[in-house]
Design a protein around this motif. Structure first.
Motif, mmCIF file in Angstrom:
data_model
loop_
_atom_site.group_PDB
_atom_site.id
_atom_site.type_symbol
_atom_site.label_atom_id
_atom_site.label_comp_id
_atom_site.label_asym_id
_atom_site.label_seq_id
_atom_site.Cartn_x
_atom_site.Cartn_y
_atom_site.Cartn_z
ATOM 1 N N MET A 44 37.895 29.548 27.068
ATOM 2 C CA MET A 44 38.295 28.115 26.877
ATOM 3 C C MET A 44 37.596 27.199 25.994
ATOM 4 O O MET A 44 38.217 26.469 25.259
ATOM 5 N N LEU A 45 36.427 27.181 25.812
ATOM 6 C CA LEU A 45 35.440 26.446 24.846
ATOM 7 C C LEU A 45 35.905 26.938 23.332
ATOM 8 O O LEU A 45 36.121 25.986 22.515
ATOM 9 N N LYS A 46 36.081 28.087 23.237
ATOM 10 C CA LYS A 46 36.330 28.405 21.882
ATOM 11 C C LYS A 46 37.530 28.457 21.347
ATOM 12 O O LYS A 46 37.811 28.106 20.243
ATOM 13 N N LYS A 47 38.449 28.858 22.123
ATOM 14 C CA LYS A 47 40.122 28.977 21.852
ATOM 15 C C LYS A 47 40.820 27.706 22.362
ATOM 16 O O LYS A 47 42.121 27.765 21.918
ATOM 17 N N GLY A 48 40.467 27.099 23.434
ATOM 18 C CA GLY A 48 41.154 26.014 23.964
ATOM 19 C C GLY A 48 41.867 26.418 25.265
ATOM 20 O O GLY A 48 41.967 27.736 25.594
ATOM 21 N N LEU A 49 42.226 25.386 26.100
ATOM 22 C CA LEU A 49 42.946 25.875 27.337
ATOM 23 C C LEU A 49 44.047 26.530 27.098
ATOM 24 O O LEU A 49 44.468 27.393 28.270
ATOM 25 N N SER A 50 44.653 26.414 26.225
ATOM 26 C CA SER A 50 46.220 26.903 26.281
ATOM 27 C C SER A 50 46.010 28.617 25.764
ATOM 28 O O SER A 50 47.060 29.547 26.161
ATOM 29 N N SER A 51 44.875 29.058 25.493
ATOM 30 C CA SER A 51 44.506 30.602 25.385
ATOM 31 C C SER A 51 44.288 31.337 26.682
ATOM 32 O O SER A 51 44.589 32.456 26.643
ATOM 33 N N LEU A 52 44.106 30.487 27.690
ATOM 34 C CA LEU A 52 43.908 31.183 29.136
ATOM 35 C C LEU A 52 45.083 31.428 29.882
ATOM 36 O O LEU A 52 46.135 30.570 29.990
ATOM 37 N N SER A 53 45.127 32.573 30.544
ATOM 38 C CA SER A 53 46.349 32.928 31.332
ATOM 39 C C SER A 53 46.393 32.039 32.657
ATOM 40 O O SER A 53 45.061 31.513 32.902
ATOM 41 N N ASP A 54 47.058 32.056 33.510
ATOM 42 C CA ASP A 54 47.005 31.533 34.844
ATOM 43 C C ASP A 54 45.979 32.064 35.648
ATOM 44 O O ASP A 54 45.182 31.321 36.421
ATOM 45 N N ALA A 55 45.774 33.591 35.660
ATOM 46 C CA ALA A 55 44.793 34.000 36.166
ATOM 47 C C ALA A 55 43.419 33.709 35.852
ATOM 48 O O ALA A 55 42.329 33.559 36.572
ATOM 49 N N GLU A 56 43.101 33.505 34.535
ATOM 50 C CA GLU A 56 41.920 33.266 34.034
ATOM 51 C C GLU A 56 41.402 31.819 34.334
ATOM 52 O O GLU A 56 40.482 31.433 34.841
ATOM 53 N N LEU A 57 42.365 30.853 34.460
ATOM 54 C CA LEU A 57 42.293 29.503 34.756
ATOM 55 C C LEU A 57 41.853 29.369 36.445
ATOM 56 O O LEU A 57 40.804 28.649 36.761
ATOM 57 N N LEU A 58 42.652 30.176 37.319
ATOM 58 C CA LEU A 58 42.201 30.231 38.311
ATOM 59 C C LEU A 58 40.915 30.650 38.881
ATOM 60 O O LEU A 58 40.257 30.444 39.543
ATOM 61 N N ALA A 59 40.747 32.040 37.800
ATOM 62 C CA ALA A 59 39.227 32.587 37.894
ATOM 63 C C ALA A 59 38.368 31.606 37.763
ATOM 64 O O ALA A 59 36.962 31.674 38.391
ATOM 65 N N ILE A 60 38.392 30.515 36.961
ATOM 66 C CA ILE A 60 37.385 29.555 36.712
ATOM 67 C C ILE A 60 36.965 28.715 37.913
ATOM 68 O O ILE A 60 35.938 28.306 38.184
ATOM 69 N N LEU A 61 38.147 28.406 38.481
ATOM 70 C CA LEU A 61 38.105 27.564 39.826
ATOM 71 C C LEU A 61 37.495 28.688 40.865
ATOM 72 O O LEU A 61 36.390 27.939 41.725
ATOM 73 N N ILE A 62 37.663 29.810 41.027
ATOM 74 C CA ILE A 62 36.885 30.407 41.834
ATOM 75 C C ILE A 62 35.549 30.742 41.745
ATOM 76 O O ILE A 62 34.691 30.869 42.739
ATOM 77 N N GLY A 63 35.217 30.732 40.447
ATOM 78 C CA GLY A 63 33.729 30.819 40.118
ATOM 79 C C GLY A 63 33.205 32.387 40.024
ATOM 80 O O GLY A 63 32.444 32.872 38.989
ATOM 81 N N SER A 64 33.478 33.000 41.107
ATOM 82 C CA SER A 64 32.709 34.534 41.191
ATOM 83 C C SER A 64 33.648 35.241 42.018
ATOM 84 O O SER A 64 34.260 34.631 43.239
ATOM 85 N N GLY A 65 33.558 36.568 41.893
ATOM 86 C CA GLY A 65 34.285 37.206 42.769
ATOM 87 C C GLY A 65 33.356 38.005 43.719
ATOM 88 O O GLY A 65 32.705 37.346 44.416
ATOM 89 N N SER A 66 33.677 39.352 44.135
ATOM 90 C CA SER A 66 32.954 40.016 45.010
ATOM 91 C C SER A 66 32.272 41.137 44.600
ATOM 92 O O SER A 66 32.519 41.512 43.229
ATOM 93 N N GLN A 67 31.634 42.097 44.943
ATOM 94 C CA GLN A 67 31.127 43.310 44.639
ATOM 95 C C GLN A 67 32.006 44.270 44.210
ATOM 96 O O GLN A 67 31.819 45.380 43.291
ATOM 97 N N LYS A 68 33.480 44.053 44.881
ATOM 98 C CA LYS A 68 34.512 45.060 44.372
ATOM 99 C C LYS A 68 35.398 44.764 43.378
ATOM 100 O O LYS A 68 35.883 45.349 42.832
ATOM 101 N N GLU A 69 35.518 43.272 42.990
ATOM 102 C CA GLU A 69 36.144 42.819 41.887
ATOM 103 C C GLU A 69 35.697 41.611 41.376
ATOM 104 O O GLU A 69 35.024 40.688 41.940
ATOM 105 N N SER A 70 36.103 41.226 40.234
ATOM 106 C CA SER A 70 35.688 40.037 39.533
ATOM 107 C C SER A 70 36.623 38.688 39.722
ATOM 108 O O SER A 70 37.768 38.909 40.346
#
Length: 234
Positions: A22-48
């Protein structure tokens, strides 16, 4: 799969990590999943976080309006790695998005001449007993995209940082700049220091292709315009 190990986001190439991307390429470069992942912050041991975000979106048919209907309780119950705090963050972000769609865009103030600057800034500066230096950043239509107080000083002057002004102008993609400050003494005429800093900013603007349209000095109920007096052309 035997021998398979999940690769954590922190081990991904930097350009593939959502925050860094996001910082390098801008918000528009991120998919919905990547934006949602930023909100989530971290996953679990099984998945990112990205994998988890993809799963949540998939269950919502990859439709953000559908995802907006999901409750905090449902997110916590259905997805391993989503606790109450993360669920609240997701729901709150989606609600902000919904409210944004309902909000009427702000009408930006357009500057056509020096008296427009005076009308905008006079209420802020006319009654002060000390100097304040303000900067107006404008787009190509001469509409104000940002106005900020650069410095406050004593009765006779303020400290001006040319680099800071230009840095903010570049960050806001401003096409032009208007400078404005007050003279508590009531004398609208520019001081030698006012003329020097204006010329210095004018030269810096030429290098960066950002026009200094005017420098307006407000003194009680009248003002001085560098543009009207032709000083910026000298």
């Amino acid at each position: 799969m035997e021998g398979y190990q999940k690769v954590s986001i922190r081990h991904w190439a930097e350009e593939d990590r959502p925050r860094e991307k996001m910082l390098k390429k801008g918000l528009s470069s991120l998919s919905d999943a990547e934006l949602l992942a930023i909100l989530i912050g971290s996953g679990s041991q099984k998945e990112s976080a990205v994998d988890l975000a993809r799963k949540i979106l998939n269950d919502a048919h990859n439709n953000l309006n559908e995802l907006g209907k999901v409750t905090v309780e449902a997110l916590c119950k259905k997805y391993h790695g989503i606790g109450k705090a993360k669920a609240i963050t997701i729901v709150a972000a989606l609600e902000l998005g919904r409210r944004r769609q309902l909000t009427v865009p702000l009408q930006r103030y357009q500057i056509k001449e020096s008296k427009d600057v005076f009308a905008l800034m006079h209420p802020l500066l006319s009654d002060l007993h000390y100097e304040e230096f303000w900067v107006l950043l404008l787009n190509q239509a001469n509409k104000v995209v940002q106005q900020f107080n650069l410095s406050k000083g004593g009765i006779s002057g303020t400290v001006i940082d040319v680099r800071l002004i230009m840095e903010k102008a570049l960050y806001q993609h401003a096409s032009s700049i208007i400078l404005c400050h007050n003279h508590p003494s009531g004398n609208k005429n520019p001081s030698k220091a006012d003329i020097v800093i204006t010329k210095k900013l004018n030269e810096a603007g030429k290098i960066l292709d950002i026009t200094i349209l005017d420098h307006v000095i407000i003194a009680e109920n009248h003002y001085f315009s560098f543009a009207d007096e032709g000083i910026l052309q000298s």
